[in-house]
Design a protein around this motif. Structure first.
Motif, PDB file in Angstrom:
ATOM      1  N   CYS A  92       0.521   8.873  -4.021  1.00 58.30           N
ATOM      2  CA  CYS A  92       1.270   8.182  -2.531  1.00 58.30           C
ATOM      3  C   CYS A  92       1.845   6.845  -3.550  1.00 58.30           C
ATOM      4  N   PRO A  93       3.427   6.677  -2.595  1.00 54.00           N
ATOM      5  CA  PRO A  93       4.344   5.817  -3.075  1.00 54.00           C
ATOM      6  C   PRO A  93       4.026   4.343  -2.732  1.00 54.00           C
ATOM      7  N   GLU A  94       3.492   3.706  -3.727  1.00 57.60           N
ATOM      8  CA  GLU A  94       3.579   1.982  -2.871  1.00 57.60           C
ATOM      9  C   GLU A  94       3.754   1.440  -1.468  1.00 57.60           C
ATOM     10  N   THR A  95       5.067   1.943  -1.073  1.00 62.93           N
ATOM     11  CA  THR A  95       5.415   1.657   0.091  1.00 62.93           C
ATOM     12  C   THR A  95       4.057   2.293   0.957  1.00 62.93           C
ATOM     13  N   ILE A  96       3.795   3.500   0.455  1.00 62.79           N
ATOM     14  CA  ILE A  96       2.568   4.280   1.278  1.00 62.79           C
ATOM     15  C   ILE A  96       1.211   3.234   1.985  1.00 62.79           C
ATOM     16  N   LYS A  97       1.064   3.354   0.059  1.00 60.21           N
ATOM     17  CA  LYS A  97      -0.234   2.307   0.594  1.00 60.21           C
ATOM     18  C   LYS A  97      -0.262   1.015   0.974  1.00 60.21           C
ATOM     19  N   SER A  98       0.973   0.253   0.969  1.00 62.31           N
ATOM     20  CA  SER A  98       0.817  -0.832   1.340  1.00 62.31           C
ATOM     21  C   SER A  98       0.241  -0.901   3.121  1.00 62.31           C
ATOM     22  N   TRP A  99       1.348   0.373   3.138  1.00 62.42           N
ATOM     23  CA  TRP A  99       1.434   0.193   4.670  1.00 62.42           C
ATOM     24  C   TRP A  99      -0.066   0.945   5.095  1.00 62.42           C
ATOM     25  N   LEU A 100      -1.187   1.884   4.438  1.00 55.58           N
ATOM     26  CA  LEU A 100      -2.200   1.303   4.787  1.00 55.58           C
ATOM     27  C   LEU A 100      -3.255   0.396   4.319  1.00 55.58           C
TER      28      LEU A 100
END
Length: 254
Positions: free
Chosen positions: A201-209
């Motif tokens: 997963c991109p960092e943006t997805i991890k950050s959102w989660l």
């Protein structure tokens, strides 16, 4: 305490090498190396917070700010992460430290006993002997606090507070009998899913989660939280949980 007062208290994030492992330290109060501070104003007491599992240090920031304000900002409040539970961002500088020579002998620093030795090594190398210590442990951190008292009696700990302690015969309790075998099998499913789903997963997805999870817990943090989703950190968290469940219990640690 008034939320506006808490917002006025700055918190400094550091990453240091302790026993060769990057370790996150969040500080309310003096941010400099206490050994380098030879001024008359150097604090004579340090409040040291040991988290529960999974060692998410930023979760304790509001508590640390409240403590720092309650002591009229006279004594620093530090929060330490567990070894391997928080990974430094790529652009974050990791401070080198002169580790205790014996600390390098830790064979399983990510295990239950190794995590205890990790905290002892940090206190020995970052806190002067003349600085008194108040140790606060939450959940499994309470077990670590008891082990520190047992294995490092030379540390100047004048008080130790155990918050919702995880210290006594967990695996023998009704929930422990169910949780122990369940977690033994669940860990493998978690490893596979985390590597297949989270690692790419991109960092943006991890950050959102992470933001969604923190919002549900009503926690807001400006510090490093993405590492909680890393498979490596999940692995270490489960290792500590399982070793705690299988530990001999309260009699052994006292």
């Amino acid at each position: 305490m008034n939320s506006e007062i808490k917002e006025e208290i700055p918190v400094h994030e550091e990453f240091t090498l302790c026993c060769g492992v990057e370790t996150q330290v969040l500080k309310c109060g003096p941010w400099t190396n206490l050994f380098n501070d030879q001024s008359a104003n150097r604090p004579k007491l340090l409040i040291f917070i040991i988290p529960g599992n999974p060692g998410f240090s930023a979760f304790y920031v509001p508590f640390a700010k409240a403590l720092y304000s309650a002591v009229n900002r006279r004594f620093p409040v530090w929060i330490i992460s567990h070894a391997g539970h928080v990974l430094a961002p790529k652009d974050k500088k990791i401070l080198a430290a002169s580790d205790d020579p014996n600390a390098q002998e830790i064979k399983d620093i990510y295990g239950l006993r190794g995590q205890v030795e990790h905290k002892v090594a940090f206190l020995r190398t970052h806190v002067p002997k003349e600085t008194k210590l108040v140790v606060i442990g939450h959940s499994i951190g309470s077990y670590f606090a008891l082990q520190i008292l047992k294995h490092a009696p030379e540390l100047p700990i004048i008080r130790s507070f155990l918050l919702f302690p995880t210290i006594e015969r967990m695996s023998e309790s009704p929930n422990g009998r169910i949780a122990t075998p369940f977690l033994c099998w669940l860990r493998y499913a978690l490893y596979v899913s985390s590597y297949l789903l989270l690692k790419p997963c991109p960092e943006t997805i991890k950050s959102w989660l992470m933001r969604m999870a923190l919002q549900r817990m009503n926690v807001q943090s400006e510090f490093s939280v993405l590492s909680v989703l890393e498979p490596f950190c999940l692995d270490i968290s489960f290792t500590v949980v399982l070793e705690t469940l299988n530990s001999a219990g309260f009699q052994e640690c006292c």
